[in-house]
Write a protein that holds these residues in place. Structure first.
Motif, PDB file in Angstrom:
ATOM      1  N   UNK A  99       0.830  -1.207   0.000  1.00 13.15           N
ATOM      2  CA  UNK A  99       0.000   0.000   0.000  1.00 13.15           C
ATOM      3  C   UNK A  99       0.863   1.256   0.000  1.00 13.15           C
ATOM      4  N   UNK A 100       1.916   1.242   0.818  1.00 15.38           N
ATOM      5  CA  UNK A 100       2.817   2.405   0.866  1.00 15.38           C
ATOM      6  C   UNK A 100       3.475   2.613  -0.491  1.00 15.38           C
ATOM      7  N   UNK A 101       3.945   1.513  -1.109  1.00 13.72           N
ATOM      8  CA  UNK A 101       4.609   1.619  -2.410  1.00 13.72           C
ATOM      9  C   UNK A 101       3.667   2.199  -3.459  1.00 13.72           C
ATOM     10  N   UNK A 102       2.441   1.709  -3.476  1.00 10.52           N
ATOM     11  CA  UNK A 102       1.497   2.182  -4.481  1.00 10.52           C
ATOM     12  C   UNK A 102       1.049   3.615  -4.211  1.00 10.52           C
ATOM     13  N   UNK A 103       0.931   3.985  -2.938  1.00 15.10           N
ATOM     14  CA  UNK A 103       0.562   5.361  -2.609  1.00 15.10           C
ATOM     15  C   UNK A 103       1.656   6.325  -3.065  1.00 15.10           C
ATOM     16  N   UNK A 104       2.910   5.933  -2.836  1.00 16.13           N
ATOM     17  CA  UNK A 104       4.027   6.764  -3.303  1.00 16.13           C
ATOM     18  C   UNK A 104       3.977   6.906  -4.819  1.00 16.13           C
ATOM     19  N   UNK A 105       3.723   5.786  -5.506  1.00 12.27           N
ATOM     20  CA  UNK A 105       3.597   5.850  -6.962  1.00 12.27           C
ATOM     21  C   UNK A 105       2.433   6.721  -7.380  1.00 12.27           C
ATOM     22  N   UNK A 106       1.309   6.619  -6.655  1.00 17.53           N
ATOM     23  CA  UNK A 106       0.147   7.437  -6.972  1.00 17.53           C
ATOM     24  C   UNK A 106       0.402   8.920  -6.790  1.00 17.53           C
ATOM     25  N   UNK A 107       1.135   9.275  -5.739  1.00 15.47           N
ATOM     26  CA  UNK A 107       1.481  10.684  -5.518  1.00 15.47           C
ATOM     27  C   UNK A 107       2.333  11.195  -6.668  1.00 15.47           C
ATOM     28  N   UNK A 108       3.232  10.335  -7.156  1.00 16.19           N
ATOM     29  CA  UNK A 108       4.047  10.708  -8.314  1.00 16.19           C
ATOM     30  C   UNK A 108       3.186  10.953  -9.538  1.00 16.19           C
ATOM     31  N   UNK A 109       2.189  10.088  -9.748  1.00 15.68           N
ATOM     32  CA  UNK A 109       1.274  10.275 -10.877  1.00 15.68           C
ATOM     33  C   UNK A 109       0.540  11.604 -10.746  1.00 15.68           C
ATOM     34  N   UNK A 110       0.043  11.904  -9.549  1.00 15.05           N
ATOM     35  CA  UNK A 110      -0.703  13.144  -9.344  1.00 15.05           C
ATOM     36  C   UNK A 110       0.190  14.362  -9.589  1.00 15.05           C
ATOM     37  N   UNK A 111       1.411  14.325  -9.087  1.00 13.51           N
ATOM     38  CA  UNK A 111       2.315  15.463  -9.282  1.00 13.51           C
ATOM     39  C   UNK A 111       2.593  15.707 -10.760  1.00 13.51           C
TER      40      UNK A 111
END
Length: 660
Positions: free
Chosen positions: A544-556
């Motif tokens: 979950x942490x890994x995917x959330x970090x990836x998701x934040x990157x997508x949003x940025x």
């Protein structure tokens, strides 16, 4: 220019000529700049009829651009009333205004505002995409318009491969794509040389001659002079309105088709194409966007593969310790027994339990100690009498030789199977099988050596043991025919509690009383289940942490993309894109990133797991983690792409077009 006279309604001859098309009544538009109020338009009243050619002229700050934005439904008046073909534009929602722009207006911008990453023909097609025109029809019309405007050999060229005049012609073709009634040209010659300016104005005159309403916004008196009707602005007010520019037969196009239900799939298809173009336009940024998702998905797949493999390895070891075993001890419940103090279990009990459902093996055991002698060496060890099912019950076979069979028990054979520790002490040079060993003075033939187990969890040497047929043990070694314990192995641990109840019932029926104790491995099974839950929670949290970090990157990255493409968003809105179209476009881009990142991440995760396996790590590759990781990547893209998409969809088209 006869080809520019597009499809006309069958009932045109019955329609009133030169009807009022655009009507402004006391329209004002004010802006707030801190405490100050700027009045860009001040009580402007104006009527433009069908088929007129009008120029609106004024210097910078006169309000002509604001007037154009209001006329083109890109902006709303602060006060007053504006009607388009009798329809009050002031009360329309954002998507209704988009539909009005799509069906009524074609915009020709000073700086062309062409999309840089697509061809000339694809730029021309943009308004038709939002009108729901099928791809073959819009491609054909775009090519026809470009050919009519002298760009038939430039349809596949991108804007940076065209001259300024050619780009403006592409802009005019785009304005004509949906066959609009009104062409709004904002400083159409402002970025052109004199020759190109004359060509563009000549095109606009031909459009007027074809019956269209043409409105030119300019600061140049020479350009304004091309129009038969000339309106001058100063300080937001009309200071003069001269001439009349009515075409002989005003152009009344057919109503533009909306996408409707069929258009949903088409809109999604176009959004995917646009997303792929956008991702290709900036490969490095796309790679960075994908990297976060790829790492997250690959981490999930790799960790679950390694975790599942490790978990299975741990479970197999725990099962070897007896997670599927039931132990029956002599003595009533609640009592403590030592050695041979209680004689309540018999070989017959073991045979009776072997016939129960879910019982894989039922093994009688009688334990004792004795001194062994071989080759002049004495060695004291544990002696266990058991039957031929011992290897099945204990999951322990022989490494050399054979185990004794049922025939050996029936014939009271003096055969023995040695643990590795015993064999090494009595036969340090090997060769134990086939030799004799004296057990309490009785010669036994060694027929096999047990698999090595090493120390138990309690520190006991599991290889320091000798196994003999229990019948022979009763006669030759132990002296009395009762058991130290019964070991029962079940086939399915899920029903081990039910099997335990059946064992209790069977033994009570045989003994007439409960003079025994049954112990299971419930605590061990609970430990196994707890370990499984811990593994799942741990791996799930890290994933979950890994995917959330990836998701934040997508949003940025998507927020950066929205910022960089603000003008493109304005152009799409001006050509009729609904808010839902913009929302769909940017959401689809985030979805495409999630899907691509998910696929690449799954492949990378599988590759990493296989690499770990080659280094000796236990793995277990199953499809479920890969499917879960991919789905999470897709959901992550959608969730974290929502905010940038929403921001793009809520942009003001006027401000978006003015962005540098």
């Amino acid at each position: 220019m006869s080809n520019l006279q597009d499809r006309r309604s069958d009932d045109r001859s019955n329609a009133p000529e030169n009807a009022a098309l655009l009507v402004l009544e006391d329209v004002s538009r004010t802006y707030r700049s801190g405490p100050a109020e700027v009045r860009a338009l001040d009580c402007v009243s104006l009527t433009i009829r069908e088929g007129e050619f009008v120029s609106i002229m004024g210097q910078s700050g006169s309000g002509k651009s604001t007037l154009m934005n209001v006329l083109g439904c890109l902006d709303r008046p602060t006060a007053g009333r504006y009607r388009v073909a009798g329809r009050d534009a002031g009360g329309l929602e954002a998507d209704e205004l988009a539909a009005l722009r799509r069906e009524t207006f074609g915009f020709v911008f000073q700086r062309y505002n062409l999309l840089s990453n697509v061809s000339a023909a694809e730029n021309v097609e943009v308004p038709a995409i939002y009108a729901g025109t099928p791809p073959p029809a819009r491609r054909s019309r775009a090519n026809t318009l470009l050919a009519t405007l002298g760009l038939g050999d430039r349809t596949h060229h991108r804007p940076n491969e065209l001259s300024g005049g050619q780009q403006q012609r592409v802009s005019i073709a785009r304005a004509l794509m949906n066959d609009p009634a009104v062409v709004l040209a904002d400083e159409p010659t402002g970025a052109l040389d004199s020759r190109s300016s004359e060509e563009v104005m000549a095109l606009l005159k031909e459009l007027h001659a074809a019956g269209r309403t043409v409105i030119v916004i300019t600061h140049d008196p020479e350009v304004a002079a091309f129009a038969p009707r000339r309106i001058a602005l100063r300080d937001g007010r009309v200071i003069s309105d001269e001439g009349s520019g009515i075409a002989v037969r005003p152009h009344r196009p057919d109503a533009a088709e909306d996408g409707g239900t069929v258009g949903v799939a088409q809109r999604l298809s176009e959004a995917v194409k646009t997303a792929l173009r956008s991702l290709r336009a900036n490969v490095f940024r796309t790679a960075l966007t994908l990297l976060g998702v790829v790492i997250g998905v690959a981490a999930v797949v790799t960790m679950l593969a390694i975790g599942e493999g490790s978990q299975r390895d741990v479970l197999s070891r725990i099962e070897e310790m007896g997670s599927d075993l039931l132990f029956v001890r002599p003595g009533a419940p609640g009592t403590r027994t030592r050695g041979d103090a209680v004689a309540t279990l018999t070989v017959g009990d073991a045979e009776a339990l072997a016939g129960l459902d879910n019982v894989l093996a039922s093994v009688p055991e009688r334990e004792g100690r004795a001194t062994l002698r071989a080759n002049g060496t004495d060695y004291a060890t544990s002696i266990t009498g058991t039957n031929a099912d011992y290897p099945t019950a204990r999951s322990r076979d022989v490494s050399e030789g054979t185990f004794f069979q049922a025939s050996d028990l029936a014939s009271y054979s003096t055969v023995a199977v040695l643990g590795r520790t015993v064999a090494d002490n009595l036969f340090p040079n090997g060769g134990a099988i086939g030799n004799y060993v004296l057990i309490s003075g009785v010669p036994f033939t060694i027929i096999g050596l047990l698999e090595e187990r090493g120390a138990s969890s309690f520190g006991q040497d599991q290889d320091d043991v000798v196994l003999v047929p229990i019948t022979t043990g009763f006669v030759r070694l132990f002296g009395r025919s009762y058991l130290s314990s019964l070991t029962v192995r079940v086939a399915d641990t899920a029903t081990i509690a039910q099997t335990e109840s059946e064992i209790v019932s069977s033994l009570i029926a045989r003994h007439g009383t409960e003079d025994f104790q049954v112990r299971n491995t419930a605590s061990l099974l609970e430990t196994v289940q707890g370990t499984q839950r811990t593994f799942t929670i741990l791996l799930g949290s890290v994933a979950a942490v890994s995917l959330i970090v990836g998701g934040i990157g997508v949003m940025n990255i998507m927020l950066v993309s929205v910022s960089e493409r603000t003008r493109e968003i304005g152009v799409r809105m001006a050509t009729g894109a609904r808010r839902s179209d913009i929302m769909l476009q940017f959401s689809t881009e985030a979805l495409v990133v999630g899907c691509l990142g998910g696929v690449i991440g799954v492949l990378a995760g599988v590759g990493t797991a296989l690499g770990a396996a080659r280094l000796g790590t236990t793995i277990a590759l199953t499809p479920e983690p890969a499917i879960l990781a991919f789905c999470c990547a897709v959901v992550t893209g959608l969730v974290f792409g929502y905010l940038p998409a929403r921001q793009a969809a809520r942009m003001d088209p006027v401000r978006a077009l003015a962005t540098e």
